[in-house]
Write an enzyme that holds these catalytic residues in place. Structure first.
Site, short mmCIF file in Angstrom:
data_model
loop_
_atom_site.label_atom_id
_atom_site.label_comp_id
_atom_site.label_asym_id
_atom_site.label_seq_id
_atom_site.Cartn_x
_atom_site.Cartn_y
_atom_site.Cartn_z
N GLU A 118 84.05 136.63 -24.94
CA GLU A 118 82.87 135.88 -24.40
C GLU A 118 82.49 135.83 -26.21
O GLU A 118 81.82 134.68 -26.89
CB GLU A 118 82.40 135.73 -23.30
CG GLU A 118 83.35 135.33 -21.91
CD GLU A 118 82.38 135.50 -21.61
OE1 GLU A 118 81.16 135.60 -21.34
OE2 GLU A 118 82.45 134.87 -19.89
N ASN A 135 82.23 140.00 -15.16
CA ASN A 135 82.73 138.87 -16.43
C ASN A 135 82.90 139.81 -17.76
O ASN A 135 82.68 140.95 -18.02
CB ASN A 135 81.01 138.55 -16.24
CG ASN A 135 80.19 137.47 -15.57
OD1 ASN A 135 81.37 136.59 -14.77
ND2 ASN A 135 79.15 137.77 -15.72
N LYS A 149 74.49 137.28 -50.72
CA LYS A 149 74.72 138.76 -50.03
C LYS A 149 74.99 138.69 -49.15
O LYS A 149 75.57 139.39 -48.02
CB LYS A 149 73.38 139.73 -50.88
CG LYS A 149 74.10 139.63 -52.71
CD LYS A 149 73.12 140.54 -52.74
CE LYS A 149 73.02 140.34 -54.45
NZ LYS A 149 73.14 138.93 -54.85
N GLN A 179 71.19 135.19 -55.63
CA GLN A 179 70.99 135.56 -54.27
C GLN A 179 71.71 135.53 -53.41
O GLN A 179 70.80 136.41 -52.71
CB GLN A 179 69.35 136.14 -54.94
CG GLN A 179 68.61 136.68 -54.26
CD GLN A 179 66.95 136.50 -54.22
OE1 GLN A 179 67.07 137.30 -55.40
NE2 GLN A 179 66.33 136.77 -54.08
N THR A 183 103.18 125.89 -23.78
CA THR A 183 102.43 125.17 -25.01
C THR A 183 101.73 123.97 -24.04
O THR A 183 101.87 123.93 -22.54
CB THR A 183 103.91 124.27 -25.04
OG1 THR A 183 104.48 123.84 -23.99
CG2 THR A 183 105.01 125.50 -25.82
N HIS A 184 99.96 124.02 -24.53
CA HIS A 184 99.50 122.74 -24.05
C HIS A 184 99.02 123.44 -23.02
O HIS A 184 98.66 122.30 -21.40
CB HIS A 184 100.15 120.93 -23.31
CG HIS A 184 101.08 120.71 -24.63
ND1 HIS A 184 100.10 120.12 -25.44
CD2 HIS A 184 102.49 120.96 -24.75
CE1 HIS A 184 101.68 119.36 -26.58
NE2 HIS A 184 102.54 119.73 -26.60
N SER A 241 76.99 140.61 -12.68
CA SER A 241 75.77 139.28 -13.20
C SER A 241 74.87 139.24 -11.92
O SER A 241 74.44 141.11 -11.46
CB SER A 241 76.48 137.75 -12.39
OG SER A 241 75.51 136.96 -11.21
N TYR A 263 74.41 133.02 -64.65
CA TYR A 263 74.54 132.95 -63.39
C TYR A 263 73.10 132.22 -63.67
O TYR A 263 72.50 131.70 -63.82
CB TYR A 263 73.61 134.39 -63.63
CG TYR A 263 72.93 134.78 -61.84
CD1 TYR A 263 73.50 135.73 -60.94
CD2 TYR A 263 71.52 134.89 -62.55
CE1 TYR A 263 73.07 135.86 -60.13
CE2 TYR A 263 71.45 135.53 -61.45
CZ TYR A 263 71.65 136.30 -60.12
OH TYR A 263 70.79 136.40 -59.23
N LYS A 306 80.56 139.57 -8.88
CA LYS A 306 81.28 138.76 -10.30
C LYS A 306 81.46 140.08 -11.66
O LYS A 306 80.90 141.02 -11.42
CB LYS A 306 80.25 138.17 -11.26
CG LYS A 306 79.76 136.33 -10.68
CD LYS A 306 81.04 135.62 -10.92
CE LYS A 306 81.17 135.38 -12.49
NZ LYS A 306 80.50 134.46 -12.99
#
Length: 459
Positions: A289, A284, A324, A321, A154-155, A276, A316, A282
Site C-alpha cells: 500500500e 495488512n 534538485k 535551483q 481482463t477487466h 490493526s 541559466y 487483521k
C-alpha cells in the site's frame, strides 16, 4: 562579504540569504562537487593556466576536505549559500591563495550542471542494481510455479488460464524495460558540461576533453548555452522513475488483492505485513500500500520539474535551483521502495490450491471449448456462439463446462466427442498455449531463462 560580492555595497538581507541558500539540500552533492573540482584543477595545471604547485595544493586540500566531510567533521553554513561556495571557502581557509585559483575558467553554472549530471548518473547505477535484484527474485519465484494454474484476468474478470510464473514474468518484462530506459538515460546524459562557464565558455585555453575523460564522460557538451541550461537528463530520469513506480504500483495493487480473503492467492510473511490497533485478526499489506501511495510522490516530482523548466529562457536561471529537491526526493523514494518490495515478494507464501480453485470457476476454458470446435471444422464465430450457449446452460444449472455430460454437449453440437474433456482440463488448456510468450511451461521456462540472461549480462 560573499565570494561573489565585489560589486555589492550591502550585505545580503538575512531573509534573502536563507531564501537563496541551497546548502541544506545540495550538500549531498559534496562528492561530485569535489571530484569535479579536482579534475578541473588538474586540467588547469596541465594547460598551464595555474602552476603545478597550486594544482597540487588544491587537489590535496580537496581530498582532505572530502575525507573530513565523510568523517562528519565539516559543518556547512548557509552564509556560503551552496555546496560549491562551502567547499571553495573551506579550501581557501585551509590552503590560502591557491584556493582562490580553483574557480578560474569556471562558473557555478557549469559546476552545478556537472555535479548534478554526475549525481544522476551514479543513482541510475544504484537503481539499476536494485531492479536487477528484484528481477532475480521474480525469476526464483517463477521457477517454482511454472505449472501452477491461476486465472488470468481482463477487466478484473476471470478470463483464461495462465500460470503464476507467467504472471510474474509479465512484471519481469516491465522491470526489464525500466532497466533499459535508465540505461538509455545514462547514455544520453553522459556528456560533460564543465568548461561551458556561465553560458559562453571561457577565454582561457582549457582542455574540455581532458576533464570529460577524467570524469568518465563520453566527451564535452557541444554547446555552452545548452551545457549550463539543459535539465533534460533530470526530466528523463524522473520520467523513467515515474514509469518504474507505476509498474511497482500495479504490482502492489495485485499483491493487495491477492492477500485479501476474497482471493487468498498469497500470504505475506509476518515481517512484511502489519496489524490493526483495534482488529486483532487483521494482517495488512502495508508495504504494498505504501509503494502504491508513494508512486504519487514521484509523479509529483516529475510534474514539479517540468513546470519549473517550461518557461525558462536560455541560459541559466535561478529557478533551476528547484531541480534538485524533486530528483533527490524521487531517488530516495524509489531506492527505499525497491529493496523492501523485492524482499516482500521473496518471502511470500503462494497458495497454489486457491489459485487452482479460482481457475476452476468463471469458465476460463470457454475459449478452449470454442477452439476445440474450430479444430473440428466449425467456423470460430459459430463455435463462439455455441460455447456462449453452453456457458448460459452451465450458469443456469450451477455447473462448469467440464461438468456437462457428453449428451448435454452433443445436444448443442454433434462435433463434441469424449476427447472434449481433455481439451477442457485447465492444465491442458494452459499447456496448449505454447505460442511464443504464452503460459505453457516450456514457454515460461524460456522467459525465465531470457530474463536471467539479461540480469547476468548487467553484472
Amino acid at each position: 562579504m560573499k565570494l561573489w560580492g565585489g560589486r555589492f555595497q550591502k550585505e545580503t538581507d538575512e531573509l534573502v540569504n536563507d531564501f537563496n541558500a541551497s546548502i541544506h539540500f545540495d550538500q549531498r552533492l559534496y562528492k561530485e562537487d569535489i571530484t569535479g573540482s579536482m579534475a578541473h584543477a588538474k586540467m588547469l595545471g596541465a594547460c598551464g593556466i595555474i602552476s603545478g604547485e597550486d594544482t597540487e595544493a588544491i587537489v590535496k586540500g580537496l581530498a582532505d576536505i572530502l575525507a573530513d566531510i565523510e568523517a562528519g567533521k565539516v559543518e556547512f553554513t548557509a552564509d556560503n549559500e551552496d555546496i560549491h561556495m562551502n567547499v571553495e571557502s573551506l579550501l581557501t581557509a585551509r590552503i590560502g591563495q591557491a584556493g582562490k585559483r580553483l574557480h578560474t575558467a569556471r562558473s557555478r553554472n557549469d559546476q552545478v550542471a556537472l555535479d548534478f549530471r554526475m549525481y544522476v548518473r551514479t543513482q541510475i547505477g544504484v537503481i539499476v542494481d536494485q531492479l536487477l535484484e528484484l528481477e532475480a527474485v521474480l525469476c526464483r519465484q517463477a521457477k517454482q510455479y511454472q505449472s501452477a494454474v491461476m486465472p488470468g484476468y481482463t477487466h478484473l474478470q476471470r478470463a483464461q488460464p495462465i500460470s503464476f510464473a507467467q504472471h510474474l514474468m509479465a512484471y519481469g518484462a516491465m522491470f526489464k524495460r525500466d532497466v533499459q530506459r535508465l540505461e538509455d538515460c545514462a547514455a544520453r546524459l553522459n556528456e560533460c558540461p564543465l568548461g561551458c562557464g556561465a553560458l559562453a565558455g571561457t577565454t582561457y585555453p582549457i582542455d574540455r576533453f581532458m576533464t570529460a575523460q577524467a570524469l568518465g564522460f563520453d566527451g564535452p557538451m557541444g554547446n555552452s548555452l545548452d551545457g549550463v541550461s539543459d535539465r533534460d537528463y533530470a526530466l528523463e530520469f524522473l520520467s523513467a522513475l515515474s514509469i518504474l513506480m507505476m509498474h511497482l504500483s500495479r504490482f502492489s495493487e495485485e499483491v493487495i488483492l491477492w492477500c485479501s480473503w476474497e482471493f487468498k492467492f498469497i500470504e505475506l510473511d509476518d515481517a512484511y505485513a502489519t496489524g490493526s490497533s483495534i482488529m486483532p485478526q487483521k494482517k495488512n499489506p502495508d508495504v504494498a500500500e505504501l509503494v502504491r501511495g508513494k508512486t504519487g510522490r514521484v509523479y509529483g516530482d516529475l510534474m514539479g520539474l517540468l513546470t519549473v523548466m517550461k518557461g525558462l529562457p536560455l541560459a541559466y536561471n535561478k529557478d533551476m535551483q528547484e531541480d534538485k529537491e524533486p530528483v533527490f526526493d524521487a531517488v530516495d523514494t524509489v531506492e527505499m521502495c525497491l529493496p523492501v518490495f523485492a524482499a516482500m515478494l521473496d518471502t511470500m507464501t503462494v497458495r497454489t490450491d486457491n489459485m487452482r480453485a479460482a481457475a476452476g470457476k468463471g469458465f476460463i476454458n470457454a475459449t478452449d471449448c470454442a477452439d476445440y470446435l474450430t479444430k473440428k471444422g466449425m467456423p470460430f464465430r459459430d463455435a463462439y456462439t455455441v460455447t456462449g450457449h453452453l456457458v448460459a446452460l452451465c450458469t443456469a444449472q450451477g455447473k462448469t463446462l467440464e461438468e456437462l455430460t457428453l449428451g448435454e454437449l452433443q445436444a448443442v453440437s454433434a462435433l463434441f466427442a469424449e476427447d472434449v474433456y481433455e481439451a477442457l482440463k485447465l492444465e491442458n488448456c494452459m499447456a496448449l498455449r505454447n505460442s511464443f510468450g504464452g503460459p505453457a511451461v516450456a514457454e515460461t521456462k524460456r522467459q525465465i531463462e531470457s530474463l536471467e540472461a539479461f540480469v547476468e549480462s548487467r553484472k
